[in-house]
Design an enzyme around this catalytic site. Sequence first.
Site, mmCIF file in Angstrom:
data_model
loop_
_atom_site.group_PDB
_atom_site.id
_atom_site.type_symbol
_atom_site.label_atom_id
_atom_site.label_comp_id
_atom_site.label_asym_id
_atom_site.label_seq_id
_atom_site.Cartn_x
_atom_site.Cartn_y
_atom_site.Cartn_z
ATOM 1 N NE ARG B 202 -3.636 -2.354 2.327
ATOM 2 C CZ ARG B 202 -4.655 -2.602 3.148
ATOM 3 N NH1 ARG B 202 -5.012 -1.684 4.033
ATOM 4 N NH2 ARG B 202 -5.303 -3.731 3.069
ATOM 5 N NE ARG B 217 -1.300 5.351 8.585
ATOM 6 C CZ ARG B 217 -2.576 4.973 8.574
ATOM 7 N NH1 ARG B 217 -3.056 4.367 7.500
ATOM 8 N NH2 ARG B 217 -3.362 5.201 9.597
ATOM 9 C CD GLU B 289 -9.253 -0.723 10.434
ATOM 10 O OE1 GLU B 289 -9.388 0.523 10.378
ATOM 11 O OE2 GLU B 289 -9.283 -1.464 9.438
ATOM 12 N NE ARG B 343 -2.410 -0.676 11.623
ATOM 13 C CZ ARG B 343 -3.341 0.086 11.082
ATOM 14 N NH1 ARG B 343 -4.612 -0.118 11.383
ATOM 15 N NH2 ARG B 343 -2.997 1.068 10.255
#
Lengths: 462, 380
Positions: B202, B217, B289, B343
């Site tokens: 990403r 991230r 998240e 995560r």
Amino acid sequence: MALQCRLSGATFQSLKLATIPISSSSSRFIFRTLPKTLNLALFSRHSAPKAPPFSVLIRNLSAPAVAAAPAAETSDIKVVKPQWNAAIDFKWIRDNKEAVAVNIKNRNSNANLELVLQLYDKMLNLQKEVERLRGERNNVANKMKGKLEPSERQKLIEEGKNLKEALTTLEEDLVKLRDELQIEAQCIPNLTHPDVPIGWEDSSKLRNMVGSPRKFDFPIKDHLQIGKELDLFDFDAAAEVSGSKFYYLKNEAVMLEMALVNWTLTEVMKRGFTPLTTPEIVRSSVVEKCGFQPRGENTQVYSIEDSDQCLIGTAEIPVGGIHMDSIVAESALPLKYVAFSHCFRTEAGAAGTATRGLYRVHQFSKVEMFILCRQEESDMYHEKLIKIEEDLFSSLGLHFKILDMATGDLGSPAYRKFDVEAWMPGLERYDIKCIELYRLSEPPAWHSLSSIRITLNNFQEG
Amino acid sequence: MKGKLEPSERQKLIEEGKNLKEALTTLEEDLVKLRDELQIEAQCIPNLTHPDVPIGWEDSSKLRNMVGSPRKFDFPIKDHLQIGKELDLFDFDAAAEVSGSKFYYLKNEAVMLEMALVNWTLTEVMKRGFTPLTTPEIVRSSVVEKCGFQPRGENTQVYSIEDSDQCLIGTAEIPVGGIHMDSIVAESALPLKYVAFSHCFRTEAGAAGTATRGLYRVHQFSKVEMFILCRQEESDMYHEKLIKIEEDLFSSLGLHFKILDMATGDLGSPAYRKFDVEAWMPGLERYGEISSASNCTDYQSRRLGIRYRPSESPSTTSKKGKTNLAATKFVHTLNATACAIPRMLVCLLENFQQEDGSVIIPHPLRPFMGGVEAIYPKSR
């Protein structure tokens, strides 16, 4: 007369420059008479080519990195700047030029040793000249500190000015010369281990054979048929979604891939290697520094749009880059890494060769061993690495041979390369399981996917 | 013009025919253009929304369920970056040189932990009847679009390959959705339940300023994704099943988390309903998240062309004695994150850190790590 070459910015990265020997050596402004010609192959992609009046040298394996930035404006000649410099020992090359020349020939490399030596000589001379002029300029500066007649002072000022101009020009020429020397010298392939056979693939020497081909008492199938019957892969859906040479692994094949990766990592870690996972997107300069050609014709490297990044074809690249531009403590050596990554290869230019099923694919998982060590120890670690591979593949019950690859098959970075070819009954031949990546100190551990196909061949085909 | 005609009549008809033909050609071209424009505009219309979904933005999202509670620490805690540094688990600095920011190497036990998470997750989800897959990570951009992503949009999350129509996947949802592209699936084959392991890429363009620290991230990560194709009537039920699987997985690992029913402003075009799982990350001092479960109903299947033929078709015989097949319907597709490694690593490291600097490995993962019970500081 200088030959001017106008190039659009976009073509620089794929440009292969050829230079011809300088005709005059006495002039200070040697670069004004140095023509540059373009590789004809590139012209076909752009506007109408003019046949250059001089012979063109075409680079394949050993084309160096060239930057996309346009060249300096001050001379008629556009010099392309290398994006990065390799720490090349030019003096050593000059002092051993016969051995280097023989090596270049044996490796079938296009490196131009004569040119490198000429450029190096010129650079040394130019350096001396620059130093001499600097000395004179300092003299003039010193003289101007004392008490002087106005006419004398004026003369010195003139002289100083002339020296400064001449110096600036020479210093610019020196920079260009250094760049050109870099570019040419980067093409010179690595030296070769004295025991390496000279020649092409059929000259490679058998080091060792383990096991023997299994005898089947029933008609055997190849991996594609087995995979179809056991619902282990899907090439058709992948061809729609991604293109040919892509695939999904399904069911037990997924578990088999996980098992192979986990087992291999565990076994290699037992031997003192540090496990790693790596980025699979890297800067193209790192790819080049490892000896690959991201922008070459038929490149194996996928590039990312609108960026200087590429996909890795092997974890060797990001692992090699970990200690980039750093000085490692000798006590830290050897540094032994075992890295798991996905690998991406365009396989451009592989048409016609063996491409069936899992044999040649664009994306695969691989566990790779990488060692950094002291110079005196690399031969020893090369032997250790091939021994680890032998142990791994024997444990799995495979039949294979180990080859000492001949000079024509080494590729620029490798000093010596051992290939392992395993017996693939479905293909009815030996084929390379651990391809390439045998650089000095860098043999691979496992080509995970090929071990899946081999395991399927050997266990399920028999 | 097939009948007998006077020459002048014939000539008039020929004229008329020619005029009609020209007019028709023009209109047919206009029709094609109109259809194209209609397609383009209509493709922008988002999926319908489940009636229970709260209306509004992220703060309107509704809490469905909370599992566990934040662990009380009686010593000063560290965030995952500091833990990782002290235990020699990752290297962001070398990766910044080699690749750029938001890239990383995992080292030592972190590698084993990633392997264990992937293996354990695959095993657990397979037990629940999902077919395991690994997928291509390079796909045609058209497939990316059909799944509801924007490869060419501004601030796109999608990396494109130079000189090709291919992209890198941001999630296995894309190649898995593509498996049954342009096909009619037998109703008896449904539901098709896949659990896919892949690397994901990403760009995270437009994410500057938001939480970006360390593993939170990144541009590349490993993920295990669940994907279901089912009959239309069953998608709500499978959505509940998927979120239940996630709840079971994350509870087994001993995590504290909440499940949110995301509000309309946060759904994204394809989702009919979306449940997000946010886990407690003590080092970040907030919930982050870790997973998302979406019911995309027929949004993706209409674009990917995935249909099924209901088997209980009323067979009517026409005049010629042929049996009519029931009309095909579009399948419903659902996707849910079973495990997003980075995560998850943040959660495990931060929640299970000990005062002596070690990190306890949750019990379910230990067999997949060769029995390792904890990550200890290495003495040099």
